[in-house]
Scaffold this motif. Structure first.
Motif, PDB file in Angstrom:
ATOM      1  N   GLN A  87      56.492  57.197 -27.951  1.00 20.07           N
ATOM      2  CA  GLN A  87      55.274  57.261 -26.854  1.00 20.07           C
ATOM      3  C   GLN A  87      54.730  56.147 -26.927  1.00 20.07           C
ATOM      4  O   GLN A  87      54.168  55.899 -25.777  1.00 20.07           O
TER       5      GLN A  87
ATOM      6  N   TYR B 149      40.021  58.023 -26.691  1.00 20.23           N
ATOM      7  CA  TYR B 149      41.091  59.104 -27.130  1.00 20.23           C
ATOM      8  C   TYR B 149      41.275  60.308 -26.463  1.00 20.23           C
ATOM      9  O   TYR B 149      40.026  61.148 -25.874  1.00 20.23           O
ATOM     10  N   PHE B 150      42.044  61.030 -25.997  1.00 24.71           N
ATOM     11  CA  PHE B 150      42.677  62.176 -25.267  1.00 24.71           C
ATOM     12  C   PHE B 150      43.037  63.076 -26.389  1.00 24.71           C
ATOM     13  O   PHE B 150      43.802  63.069 -27.139  1.00 24.71           O
TER      14      PHE B 150
ATOM     15  N   VAL C 258      49.607  59.597 -20.816  1.00 22.83           N
ATOM     16  CA  VAL C 258      49.302  60.460 -21.789  1.00 22.83           C
ATOM     17  C   VAL C 258      50.029  61.707 -21.595  1.00 22.83           C
ATOM     18  O   VAL C 258      49.936  62.390 -20.367  1.00 22.83           O
ATOM     19  N   TYR C 259      50.769  62.266 -22.523  1.00 21.57           N
ATOM     20  CA  TYR C 259      51.676  63.578 -22.424  1.00 21.57           C
ATOM     21  C   TYR C 259      50.517  64.584 -22.661  1.00 21.57           C
ATOM     22  O   TYR C 259      49.807  64.648 -23.653  1.00 21.57           O
TER      23      TYR C 259
ATOM     24  N   TYR D 114      43.431  54.256 -27.029  1.00 24.33           N
ATOM     25  CA  TYR D 114      43.763  52.873 -26.079  1.00 24.33           C
ATOM     26  C   TYR D 114      42.535  52.147 -26.117  1.00 24.33           C
ATOM     27  O   TYR D 114      41.408  52.522 -25.759  1.00 24.33           O
TER      28      TYR D 114
ATOM     29  N   CYS E  40      41.875  67.212 -22.593  1.00 32.27           N
ATOM     30  CA  CYS E  40      43.150  67.622 -21.997  1.00 32.27           C
ATOM     31  C   CYS E  40      42.877  68.974 -21.721  1.00 32.27           C
ATOM     32  O   CYS E  40      44.157  69.538 -21.040  1.00 32.27           O
TER      33      CYS E  40
ATOM     34  N   CYS F  96      45.034  61.311 -17.149  1.00 27.68           N
ATOM     35  CA  CYS F  96      46.477  61.353 -18.305  1.00 27.68           C
ATOM     36  C   CYS F  96      47.523  60.565 -17.715  1.00 27.68           C
ATOM     37  O   CYS F  96      48.184  59.768 -18.332  1.00 27.68           O
TER      38      CYS F  96
ATOM     39  N   TYR G 181      47.107  56.827 -17.882  1.00 32.34           N
ATOM     40  CA  TYR G 181      47.060  56.336 -19.214  1.00 32.34           C
ATOM     41  C   TYR G 181      48.383  56.835 -19.831  1.00 32.34           C
ATOM     42  O   TYR G 181      48.592  56.475 -21.158  1.00 32.34           O
TER      43      TYR G 181
ATOM     44  N   ALA H 281      53.947  54.039 -23.307  1.00 32.91           N
ATOM     45  CA  ALA H 281      52.753  53.975 -22.945  1.00 32.91           C
ATOM     46  C   ALA H 281      52.216  52.421 -22.673  1.00 32.91           C
ATOM     47  O   ALA H 281      51.796  52.136 -21.862  1.00 32.91           O
TER      48      ALA H 281
ATOM     49  N   HIS I 174      49.555  67.145 -26.931  1.00 31.27           N
ATOM     50  CA  HIS I 174      49.078  65.886 -26.290  1.00 31.27           C
ATOM     51  C   HIS I 174      49.634  64.635 -27.053  1.00 31.27           C
ATOM     52  O   HIS I 174      49.886  64.949 -28.273  1.00 31.27           O
ATOM     53  N   SER I 175      49.734  63.590 -26.701  1.00 26.75           N
ATOM     54  CA  SER I 175      49.719  62.391 -27.274  1.00 26.75           C
ATOM     55  C   SER I 175      48.681  61.903 -28.003  1.00 26.75           C
ATOM     56  O   SER I 175      47.355  62.343 -27.767  1.00 26.75           O
TER      57      SER I 175
END
Length: 249
Positions: A73, A113-114, A192-193, A215, A152, A187, A190, A77, A210-211
């Motif tokens: 991941q 942060y997600f 982001v999954y 970041y 998310c 997402c 960035y 990214a 999510h990932s």
């Protein structure tokens, strides 16, 4: 008259009859007690060893699989062709109801942060880690890094819900939410999954995946680095501090 001694064959036959009378066949007399002693302890030891070895292998391969997934991941990214492909345009809403775009990342560092507020364990742990990193950076450089949480799960993470949530972690933590399409665009920018289904409502029951990364963005709004769950707070703090020091030079 001469005395006739018993033959060797008749002596062996008599001995065999005595043994058989006692219930032990000569073929097994010397091995039965040995087998009885060996089979029992060997079985318990082998079983215990099998269980311990199996548990150890399961833990090893599970942890290694998680680390491998995290590395993949992170590679995704940070994959680039001359320039990192992380970051880009987005338009969201803060937990105070104010608009927030990529332009608001300028002129200061950002640690993003997600996650989602209904996360039972990982998100709280990571946000606690973020708070400790921010406090440590503040002590050395001042409040130069803005901590940011982007949901998310926009259907359940309304402005009000996000506002309540971010207060539990750090007084300067900025919570961002928005429409499903706006979150999806952020997402995507960035890398982001996330697995949140579209067209959900606040009362719906569903899972979110999510990932799991921080970041780091520099004051020019450019991506610097991504830090996975396996990296300790002190490791992340050191890398962030090094990036800040390099930027000053």
């Amino acid at each position: 008259m001469p005395v006739r001694l018993p033959s060797l064959r008749s002596s062996r036959l008599a001995a065999r009859q005595v043994v058989l009378h006692r219930g032990i066949h000569p073929r097994y007399q010397s091995t039965r007690s040995h087998d009885r002693a060996a089979i029992g302890p060997f079985t318990w030891k082998a079983g215990a060893l099998f269980i311990v070895t199996g548990a150890g292998l399961w833990y090893y391969f599970t942890s290694e699989k998680a680390k491998l997934l995290e590395r993949r991941q992170q590679e995704l990214a940070t994959a680039s062709y001359g320039k990192a492909k992380v970051g880009g345009p987005f338009s969201l809403i803060t937990h105070e109801g104010q608009p927030y775009t990529q332009d608001d990342l300028l002129n200061h560092w950002s640690l993003i942060y997600f996650g989602f507020t209904n996360c039972p364990d990982i998100c709280p742990e990571e946000l606690d880690k973020m708070a400790s990193i921010i406090d440590s950076i503040d002590a050395e450089f001042g409040p130069v890094v803005h901590p940011i949480f982007i949901t998310c799960d926009p259907a359940r993470d309304t402005v009000e819900q996000t506002k309540v949530y971010v207060k539990d972690f750090h007084p300067r933590l900025i919570g961002l939410t928005g429409s499903y399409e706006a979150i999806k665009a952020a997402c995507k920018a960035y890398r982001v999954y996330f697995s949140t289904p579209p067209n959900t409502k606040p009362g719906d029951d569903y899972l979110v995946d999510h990932s799991i990364f921080f970041y780091l963005m520099n004051p020019a709004g450019e991506f610097v680095d991504a830090y996975g769950k396996s990296q300790a707070p002190e490791t992340v703090r050191t890398k962030v501090a090094e990036a800040i020091q390099k930027w000053k030079q």
